[in-house]
Design an enzyme around this catalytic site. Sequence first.
Site, mmCIF file in Angstrom:
data_model
loop_
_atom_site.group_PDB
_atom_site.id
_atom_site.type_symbol
_atom_site.label_atom_id
_atom_site.label_comp_id
_atom_site.label_asym_id
_atom_site.label_seq_id
_atom_site.Cartn_x
_atom_site.Cartn_y
_atom_site.Cartn_z
ATOM 1 N N ASN A 8 1.214 -1.192 -0.211
ATOM 2 C CA ASN A 8 0.040 -0.034 -0.239
ATOM 3 C C ASN A 8 0.889 1.027 0.577
ATOM 4 O O ASN A 8 1.690 1.518 1.491
ATOM 5 C CB ASN A 8 -0.703 0.255 1.523
ATOM 6 C CG ASN A 8 -1.877 1.378 1.529
ATOM 7 O OD1 ASN A 8 -1.582 2.164 0.497
ATOM 8 N ND2 ASN A 8 -2.422 1.755 2.678
ATOM 9 N N LYS A 10 0.527 4.237 -0.180
ATOM 10 C CA LYS A 10 -0.761 5.228 0.235
ATOM 11 C C LYS A 10 -0.745 6.577 -0.875
ATOM 12 O O LYS A 10 -0.122 6.217 -1.554
ATOM 13 C CB LYS A 10 0.200 5.692 1.851
ATOM 14 C CG LYS A 10 -0.464 3.935 2.286
ATOM 15 C CD LYS A 10 -0.239 4.374 4.110
ATOM 16 C CE LYS A 10 -0.210 2.896 4.880
ATOM 17 N NZ LYS A 10 -0.193 3.102 6.382
ATOM 18 N N HIS A 93 -9.575 1.196 4.695
ATOM 19 C CA HIS A 93 -8.200 1.144 5.498
ATOM 20 C C HIS A 93 -8.304 2.832 6.730
ATOM 21 O O HIS A 93 -8.949 3.579 6.586
ATOM 22 C CB HIS A 93 -7.307 1.547 4.922
ATOM 23 C CG HIS A 93 -5.652 2.191 4.863
ATOM 24 N ND1 HIS A 93 -5.386 2.969 6.382
ATOM 25 C CD2 HIS A 93 -5.164 1.331 5.021
ATOM 26 C CE1 HIS A 93 -4.238 2.460 6.424
ATOM 27 N NE2 HIS A 93 -3.640 1.236 6.306
ATOM 28 N N GLU A 95 -6.630 4.846 8.010
ATOM 29 C CA GLU A 95 -6.522 6.303 7.527
ATOM 30 C C GLU A 95 -7.799 6.975 6.809
ATOM 31 O O GLU A 95 -8.268 8.024 6.671
ATOM 32 C CB GLU A 95 -5.535 6.434 6.595
ATOM 33 C CG GLU A 95 -3.553 5.670 7.297
ATOM 34 C CD GLU A 95 -2.823 5.298 7.335
ATOM 35 O OE1 GLU A 95 -2.670 5.007 5.674
ATOM 36 O OE2 GLU A 95 -1.736 5.550 7.526
ATOM 37 N N GLU A 160 -5.713 -4.678 10.399
ATOM 38 C CA GLU A 160 -4.249 -3.747 10.866
ATOM 39 C C GLU A 160 -5.017 -3.207 11.940
ATOM 40 O O GLU A 160 -5.289 -2.278 12.268
ATOM 41 C CB GLU A 160 -4.049 -3.066 9.640
ATOM 42 C CG GLU A 160 -3.820 -2.816 8.790
ATOM 43 C CD GLU A 160 -3.350 -2.823 6.910
ATOM 44 O OE1 GLU A 160 -2.786 -3.137 7.044
ATOM 45 O OE2 GLU A 160 -3.851 -1.579 7.529
ATOM 46 N N GLY A 166 2.965 1.763 11.131
ATOM 47 C CA GLY A 166 3.597 3.090 10.714
ATOM 48 C C GLY A 166 4.348 3.804 12.086
ATOM 49 O O GLY A 166 5.224 4.984 12.168
ATOM 50 N N SER A 205 3.364 -2.603 10.726
ATOM 51 C CA SER A 205 5.014 -2.638 10.382
ATOM 52 C C SER A 205 5.869 -4.137 10.301
ATOM 53 O O SER A 205 6.485 -4.318 11.194
ATOM 54 C CB SER A 205 5.191 -1.768 11.434
ATOM 55 O OG SER A 205 4.922 -0.777 12.249
HETATM 56 P P1 PGA Z 1 2.901 0.087 7.270
HETATM 57 O O1 PGA Z 1 1.445 -0.058 7.636
HETATM 58 O O2 PGA Z 1 3.264 -1.083 7.305
HETATM 59 O O3 PGA Z 1 3.996 1.800 7.056
HETATM 60 O O4 PGA Z 1 2.665 0.235 9.060
HETATM 61 C C1 PGA Z 1 0.486 -0.508 6.743
HETATM 62 C C2 PGA Z 1 -0.525 0.138 6.297
HETATM 63 O O5 PGA Z 1 -1.520 0.807 6.891
HETATM 64 O O6 PGA Z 1 -1.486 -0.812 5.425
#
Ligand code: PGA
Length: 244
Positions: A8, A10, A93, A95, A160, A166, A205
């Site tokens: 992803n 983003k 997601h 976010e 997640e 992140g 992560s």
């Molecule tokens: P990350 O994000 O691997 O940077 O923690 C995962 C995601 O939001 O899909």
Amino acid sequence: MRQLIAGNWKMNGLTEQAAGIAGPLRHGAEGLGCDLLVCPPATLIARVADILAGSGIAVGGQDCHAKASGAHTGDISAAMLRDAGASHVILGHSERRADHGESDAVVQAKTLAAIAAGLTPIVCVGETEADRVAGRQNAVVGAQLAGSLPDGFAGVVAYEPVWAIGTGRTPTEADVADMHAFIRGVLAARLGPAGSGLRILYGGSVKPSNAAALMGLPDVGGALVGGASLNAEDFLGIARAARA
Ligand code: PGA
């Protein structure tokens, strides 16, 4: 079933970076024992699909609108993603749930739109840190699944934990295994035998150094990778750690 390692990107990537990531992936993916998916920003889907054509690596979107078309300025329909070369779409997601106030009902409507357009939806769920500290992670994720998945859901679920995205922090292996078993039970109860065959990805992560341990856990069907998917070597390192 082969594990799915999904990247992803983003809101990251311009044309030059897309080639810089997708080009090496194309070569590095040969002979891998897992499936690969790359979800760039919508502006790069067609470009990345071109670069990856014939490689076996799938391309996906990061969101779609619930409606098939119409007066929705700035939005993108599932059919548009497919037209650009996508086969998958990430939905709900955390976010998007946080930044755009997407409710479970909205995520379910988008999931139906994705399926209608022939895309495989990847529906994201996960608890906040406060939920986890209070011990209500199963209740929260259970409610998200109940509200976000349509009847007869056929697609991918991504677990997640919001606090692991992140941050460099991950749940313990036992906590990941517990949550994936819980989600598997919810899917089986809701969907019957079909629920036992759906992939449940872990996201938050994931990096080359922790991928083998996470991907080795029961009921983990792959990974949804954010930051580490912006580097082809790291993404391939995670893919090499996947179970065949
Ligand atoms: P990350 O994000 O691997 O940077 O923690 C995962 C995601 O939001 O899909």
